[in-house]
Design a protein around this motif. Structure first.
Motif, PDB file in Angstrom:
ATOM      1  N   ALA A 105      60.793 122.797  -7.914  1.00 20.97           N
ATOM      2  CA  ALA A 105      60.255 121.682  -8.701  1.00 20.97           C
ATOM      3  C   ALA A 105      59.449 120.736  -7.823  1.00 20.97           C
ATOM      4  O   ALA A 105      58.407 120.209  -8.257  1.00 20.97           O
ATOM      5  N   GLU A 106      59.918 120.498  -6.601  1.00 20.55           N
ATOM      6  CA  GLU A 106      59.183 119.617  -5.689  1.00 20.55           C
ATOM      7  C   GLU A 106      57.830 120.224  -5.336  1.00 20.55           C
ATOM      8  O   GLU A 106      56.814 119.520  -5.267  1.00 20.55           O
ATOM      9  N   LYS A 107      57.821 121.549  -5.127  1.00 19.33           N
ATOM     10  CA  LYS A 107      56.546 122.200  -4.834  1.00 19.33           C
ATOM     11  C   LYS A 107      55.611 122.104  -6.037  1.00 19.33           C
ATOM     12  O   LYS A 107      54.408 121.847  -5.884  1.00 19.33           O
ATOM     13  N   ALA A 108      56.144 122.295  -7.223  1.00 18.85           N
ATOM     14  CA  ALA A 108      55.314 122.201  -8.418  1.00 18.85           C
ATOM     15  C   ALA A 108      54.798 120.789  -8.616  1.00 18.85           C
ATOM     16  O   ALA A 108      53.626 120.579  -8.982  1.00 18.85           O
ATOM     17  N   ALA A 109      55.664 119.783  -8.383  1.00 23.00           N
ATOM     18  CA  ALA A 109      55.233 118.392  -8.550  1.00 23.00           C
ATOM     19  C   ALA A 109      54.150 118.032  -7.539  1.00 23.00           C
ATOM     20  O   ALA A 109      53.168 117.333  -7.860  1.00 23.00           O
ATOM     21  N   ALA A 110      54.290 118.491  -6.299  1.00 19.74           N
ATOM     22  CA  ALA A 110      53.271 118.211  -5.281  1.00 19.74           C
ATOM     23  C   ALA A 110      51.946 118.855  -5.666  1.00 19.74           C
ATOM     24  O   ALA A 110      50.866 118.264  -5.476  1.00 19.74           O
ATOM     25  N   SER A 111      52.032 120.067  -6.232  1.00 19.18           N
ATOM     26  CA  SER A 111      50.800 120.741  -6.642  1.00 19.18           C
ATOM     27  C   SER A 111      50.136 119.986  -7.781  1.00 19.18           C
ATOM     28  O   SER A 111      48.901 119.828  -7.799  1.00 19.18           O
ATOM     29  N   LYS A 112      50.940 119.499  -8.753  1.00 17.25           N
ATOM     30  CA  LYS A 112      50.372 118.766  -9.890  1.00 17.25           C
ATOM     31  C   LYS A 112      49.763 117.450  -9.411  1.00 17.25           C
ATOM     32  O   LYS A 112      48.685 117.027  -9.875  1.00 17.25           O
ATOM     33  N   THR A 113      50.400 116.755  -8.471  1.00 11.77           N
ATOM     34  CA  THR A 113      49.857 115.492  -7.948  1.00 11.77           C
ATOM     35  C   THR A 113      48.551 115.726  -7.197  1.00 11.77           C
ATOM     36  O   THR A 113      47.577 114.986  -7.351  1.00 11.77           O
ATOM     37  N   SER A 114      48.539 116.777  -6.402  1.00 12.09           N
ATOM     38  CA  SER A 114      47.317 117.098  -5.664  1.00 12.09           C
ATOM     39  C   SER A 114      46.190 117.425  -6.629  1.00 12.09           C
ATOM     40  O   SER A 114      45.036 117.013  -6.420  1.00 12.09           O
ATOM     41  N   GLY A 115      46.491 118.145  -7.664  1.00  9.68           N
ATOM     42  CA  GLY A 115      45.458 118.494  -8.646  1.00  9.68           C
ATOM     43  C   GLY A 115      44.919 117.277  -9.349  1.00  9.68           C
ATOM     44  O   GLY A 115      43.716 117.194  -9.652  1.00  9.68           O
ATOM     45  N   PHE A 116      45.816 116.318  -9.651  1.00 15.36           N
ATOM     46  CA  PHE A 116      45.371 115.112 -10.331  1.00 15.36           C
ATOM     47  C   PHE A 116      44.475 114.266  -9.424  1.00 15.36           C
ATOM     48  O   PHE A 116      43.440 113.744  -9.849  1.00 15.36           O
ATOM     49  N   LEU A 117      44.857 114.125  -8.152  1.00 17.19           N
ATOM     50  CA  LEU A 117      44.090 113.287  -7.244  1.00 17.19           C
ATOM     51  C   LEU A 117      42.746 113.915  -6.870  1.00 17.19           C
ATOM     52  O   LEU A 117      41.804 113.216  -6.503  1.00 17.19           O
ATOM     53  N   ASN A 118      42.644 115.194  -6.967  1.00 15.80           N
ATOM     54  CA  ASN A 118      41.416 115.887  -6.584  1.00 15.80           C
ATOM     55  C   ASN A 118      40.507 116.178  -7.764  1.00 15.80           C
ATOM     56  O   ASN A 118      39.571 116.980  -7.653  1.00 15.80           O
ATOM     57  N   VAL A 119      40.740 115.518  -8.892  1.00 15.07           N
ATOM     58  CA  VAL A 119      39.866 115.742 -10.054  1.00 15.07           C
ATOM     59  C   VAL A 119      38.451 115.252  -9.744  1.00 15.07           C
ATOM     60  O   VAL A 119      37.463 115.930 -10.025  1.00 15.07           O
TER      61      VAL A 119
END
Length: 992
Positions: free
Chosen positions: A656-670
């Motif tokens: 879950a932590e890996k998934a959350a980090a991936s989702k945060t990175s995706g949001f910040l890199n929009v």
């Protein structure tokens, strides 16, 4: 069969009543049917003929005007149109203007009243206008038919005894006198069926104090009707059919009727089968009454006498004999071949009840429904509480989680058995009433009790009711073999019957053959080879019994409830007679087998122990250790369960932590850092939708991380962990390996289950007597099973490769050929805190098995020594009883009953002579350890002087068989040869 002989005047009419015929005689009320009287087709044909004429009349009257119709009505005296409202049953049933044209036929009319009413109707000038209202149903006719037979059974039984065993006085009395001379009107001229003489007609003398049915029996015939029979079948023919049915249960009424028709060179007609079936019912009733008189003379009329005396080696206990660990070894099991189609789906009017001391009353059985007698606590076996869903999770049925877990630890092996499922799942097709039967028998094959399974599957109430009866009648220390015995013992203990069962010292176990389908942990505790006091008995009695009883299925599937039980009871009696006659052979064979096991196995075991340095005590201790090991194998400790849950949470939190980090990175890199609106990049509004979706996904991922983090902290507090585990923690690595082992065990379980099913299907595919369609279905199922085994092996190999070190992989083509399912359990890898002992070595295990086998053989010899004395003593006591009762009947002048008893005694003595010869043979065995004097004293009895009987037994032991049977007991050679030829002829006929 003689209906085509009745030709002559049409004035005298015979009306079909049920399956019998009643006629109006010429000045006589004897109910004698004249041989040359034309038989009309009965009320139903008359009614049908009347309907056809009425239809023709209505068609003709459609073209008449009203004036003509009124004129016709006045001429008939109807007072109205015939097709108007006056034609109903209610309007024309009671006088009025009907002119009495309705003739009511009801069940309250006597036979004479019925015949008289029809005769009056036929001679009435207005016959063409008469209507018949038959208020009788098929059930009414059947009941009346049986009631009329019942009035004469006592007289017919006496007449049968006079015919079969004529004494001097009866021979004079049965001779024709002046009132029954050949030309007398009292004599009966009737069509006959006699397989021995092939006569087509006979004149039966009848005295003025006799009814027709009794006169026929006294002359050696049995009519097809109690009042006015049109056909008489010889008693010898019926007795032959009885013997054939006993030896070939699938031989039907229709088959024998066709045999008779072939011999008489007549075409087959269904009515002949009906006549044979009805006459056979009456014949068996007469024979049953004779047997009851014999039993009463011998003092054997008590309700439980058969069970307590049918198998002397099991129940004829003697004074001062060695105590056995288990007094009676018995087996129970259910079978669905004895099904019967429900009367709701077919016309049935036979409401008779057949009484038999083999069958438990349904009321008694229903007292042991689990929902009524279950005590506090969860129901056992566990499959009654849980089942696996598609995801492999265990779901309880209304029970708390702790109860389900406890039951999971009791008997996981019974998942493969339908009988172990919960009662509410044991449903059957609605078209069946009796869905089979549940039977019990001793180790010698004698049947104790059976219970009909009524509109259910193999529910627990059937074995529970039988076990309750066994505890009441047979007493304590019972060993009960059942294919799900390991779990069923828990079922017993969970009911109000449990305390009684435990206090009696009884227990359940699995059968030898079926036991190999249970897991090895169950076999160690519940297989007969591992139970002290069982001997070499396999407890597969019911399988052998059902293999024989299945032959009754073709002739009982569509019968009435009464006739089904009658035919099954006939089979049971013959089966027990056959098993009694082979008891001596079974004891001889078992004794020889036990001696061979000891003679061949003991030197080999001694050599193994000498070479290895082990002792028999070591083997006994390792047997206990093995049982303890397998009792804990596969069970998860509570600590392990929490550790697994903790590691799984950590793994889920990490993911879950890996998934959350991936989702945060995706949001910040929009939006990229070099974004420039002047160069025509998309506007903020155009990217708003995609940005919101990414923000939502990021928020959900963070919430999942927070939730899992809280659960991990709660688990750490529960387990008392001060530091969080990670992939480098030794405990984490150990638990991760344990999870892999768990998946490996589950894959192994799947293979074991599929291979066990395959082995059983292979066994069924090779059974004799199975039909082509069933073979095809089994072969198709076997192909499917092989594919499933191949897929299960692939899953197993994948799980084995994940272990550290990797476990042994399997070739599915070889695994499908496994013969012993215990090998699967030995592939398991145990936890590190349970280290296998020396018994895990293959050679040691073989030595342990051999040691157990030798011990069981020694126990078998001890039991057989006891059984030999019981059998011999019962024979001695029985012969003393025979001599006493024969003398009493002779002194009282009851020659008919004495003749019937002599027939029984002759057969019994010949069987007993054979049994004693086997006992004498056993005493000559090298290794025989029993007493040379086999005569004992039954518990609770006093020995009476019986020198004559002792002399008889001495002659038997000396082999003087010819002197043992008196000249009067010999069989006429010519009659025997004739009977043998008839049986050979019938055996060649096709069965239907």
């Amino acid at each position: 069969m003689g209906g085509d002989r009745n030709k002559g005047s049409s004035r005298s009419v015979t009306v079909s009543f049920g399956r019998s015929s009643y006629g109006k005689g010429s000045g006589s009320t004897s109910g004698i049917k004249r041989p040359h009287t034309q038989v009309l087709s009965g009320l139903e044909q008359i009614s049908q003929h009347r309907k056809e004429k009425e239809k023709q009349r209505k068609l003709a009257e459609q073209h008449l005007d009203d004036d003509t119709m009124r004129t016709l009505a006045d001429m008939r005296g109807d007072g109205g149109y015939l097709d108007g409202g006056g034609g109903g049953d209610d309007d024309m049933g009671d006088g009025g203007d009907s002119g009495g044209q309705w003739v009511d036929i009801s069940d309250r009319m006597t036979a004479e009243e019925l015949a008289r009413a029809v005769d009056v109707a036929l001679t009435d000038p207005k016959y063409a206008l008469r209507h018949y209202r038959d208020g009788r149903t098929w059930r009414n006719r059947r009941q009346r038919f049986d009631a009329q037979w019942g009035e004469h059974f006592e007289a017919m039984t006496s007449a049968y005894l006079r015919w079969r065993y004529p004494g001097p006085a009866e021979a004079d009395k049965s001779a024709p006198d002046s009132s029954a001379s050949p030309g007398s009107d009292l004599n009966i001229s009737i069509a006959t069926v006699d397989l021995y003489t092939l006569l087509t007609e006979a004149v039966i003398p009848r005295r003025d104090d006799q009814v027709t049915a009794v006169a026929l029996v006294e002359a050696g015939y049995l009519g097809n009707s109690p009042v006015n029979p049109s056909l008489a079948i010889s008693l010898k023919t019926l007795d032959l059919f009885k013997i054939i049915r006993q030896r070939r249960p699938s031989f039907s009424f229709e088959a024998f009727a066709k045999v008779l028709c072939d011999l008489y060179q007549k075409p087959y007609h269904r009515q002949w089968r009906i006549a044979l079936a009805d006459a056979f019912d009456v014949f068996l009733t007469i024979k049953g009454r004779v047997d009851a008189q014999i039993a009463e003379a011998l003092g054997r009329q008590s309700g439980n006498w058969r069970v307590l005396n049918a198998c002397p080696p099991c129940t004829y206990e003697l004074e001062k004999e060695p105590e056995l660990r288990y007094r009676v070894l018995m087996s129970v099991d259910g079978n669905n071949s004895a099904r019967r189609v429900d009367s709701r789906f077919r016309k049935a009017g036979d409401t008779r009840h057949f009484s038999s001391d083999y069958f438990l009353d349904p009321v008694e059985v229903d007292k042991f429904k689990l929902e009524d007698i279950r005590s506090t606590g969860p129901e056992v076996p566990p499959p009654a509480l849980f089942e696996e869903d598609k995801d492999g999770d265990v779901e309880g049925e209304g029970e708390d989680e702790s109860a389900v877990k406890a039951d999971l630890e009791i008997s996981e092996c019974v998942k493969n058995w339908k009988a172990a499922q919960s009662d509410n799942k044991k449903r059957v097709m609605d078209m069946f009433d009796e869905t089979g039967w549940f039977a019990s028998g001793c180790r010698h094959g004698i049947i104790l009790w059976v219970a009909d399974m009524v509109r259910t599957g193999e529910q627990a109430k059937y074995p529970l009711s039988i076990i309750n009866r066994a505890l009441e009648v047979l007493g304590d220390k019972l060993l009960i073999g059942y294919d799900i015995g390991c779990a069923f013992e828990g079922t017993i203990k969970s009911t109000t019957l449990g305390k009684k069962f435990v206090d009696s010292g009884s227990r359940c176990c699995v059968n030898a053959y079926h036991g190999y389908a249970h897991n090895y942990a169950c076999q160690v505790k519940n297989h007969p080879n591992n139970i002290e006091g069982v001997g070499i008995e396999d407890l597969e009695t019911m399988e052998r019994f059902f293999s024989a009883s299945n032959a009754t299925a073709p002739v009982t599937r569509y019968t009435s409830k009464y006739r089904r039980r009658m035919l099954l009871d006939l089979f049971l009696k013959q089966h027990d007679r056959d098993k009694y006659s082979t008891i001596g052979l079974m004891i001889r064979n078992n004794y020889q087998q036990a001696l061979d096991i000891i003679r061949d196995g003991k030197p080999l075991l001694d050599r193994i122990l000498s070479e290895s340095g082990y002792t028999k005590s070591d083997l006994d201790n390792w047997q206990k250790e093995q049982a303890q090991y397998f009792s804990t194998l596969g069970k998860e400790r509570e600590e392990d369960i929490y550790k697994v849950a903790y590691v799984e949470l950590l793994q889920e939190l990490s993911e879950a932590e890996k998934a959350a980090a991936s989702k945060t990175s995706g949001f910040l890199n929009v939006i990229p850092e070099d974004w420039d609106m002047a160069e025509g990049a998309p506007s903020y509004e155009s990217e708003l939708s995609r940005t919101r979706k990414l923000e939502t996904m990021r928020r959900h991922a963070r919430e999942k991380v927070d939730r899992l983090a809280r659960e991990v902290m709660e688990m750490e507090l529960k387990l008392g962990f001060t530091t969080r585990w990670d992939t480098s923690t030794p405990e984490y690595k150990e638990t991760q390996q344990y999870i892999k082992n768990h998946q490996y065990h589950k894959a192994l379980d799947d293979i074991q289950r599929l291979v066990v099913q395959r082995l059983f299907e292979l066994h069924r595919l090779g059974l004799s007597g199975i039909g082509y369609r069933a073979r095809s279905l089994l072969a198709k199922a076997l192909q499917t099973r092989s594919k499933a085994i191949k897929n299960a092996v692939i899953r197993y190999n994948n799980a084995a490769a994940e272990l550290d070190p990797p476990a042994q992989t399997l070739d599915w083509t070889k695994i499908a050929k496994y013969n012993f399912v215990e090998e699967f359990n030995l592939l398991r890898q145990a936890r590190k805190d349970v280290q296998p002992g020396p018994w895990s070595d293959g050679e040691v295990r073989e030595a342990m098995k051999l040691h157990q086998k030798i011990k069981r053989a020694g126990e078998e010899i001890v039991r057989l020594n006891v059984e030999m004395r019981r059998l011999f003593t019962s024979i001695h006591d029985e012969h003393a009883l025979f001599a006493k009762v024969q003398q009493n009947l002779s002194d009282l002048g009851q020659y008919q009953l004495l003749g019937a008893l002599n027939d029984f005694v002759i057969e019994r003595r010949r069987v007993n002579r054979s049994l004693v010869s086997y006992l004498d043979e056993i005493k000559t065995f090298d290794g025989y350890t029993g007493s040379q004097d086999l005569l004992g004293l039954r518990r609770g009895t006093v020995r009476q002087s019986s020198d004559a009987v002792s002399g008889d037994l001495d002659k038997v032991e000396e082999g003087t068989a010819d002197e043992y049977i008196s000249d009067s007991e010999g069989e006429d050679e010519e009659e025997a040869a004739q009977r043998g030829g008839v049986i050979d002829f019938v055996a060649e006929q096709s069965l239907s």
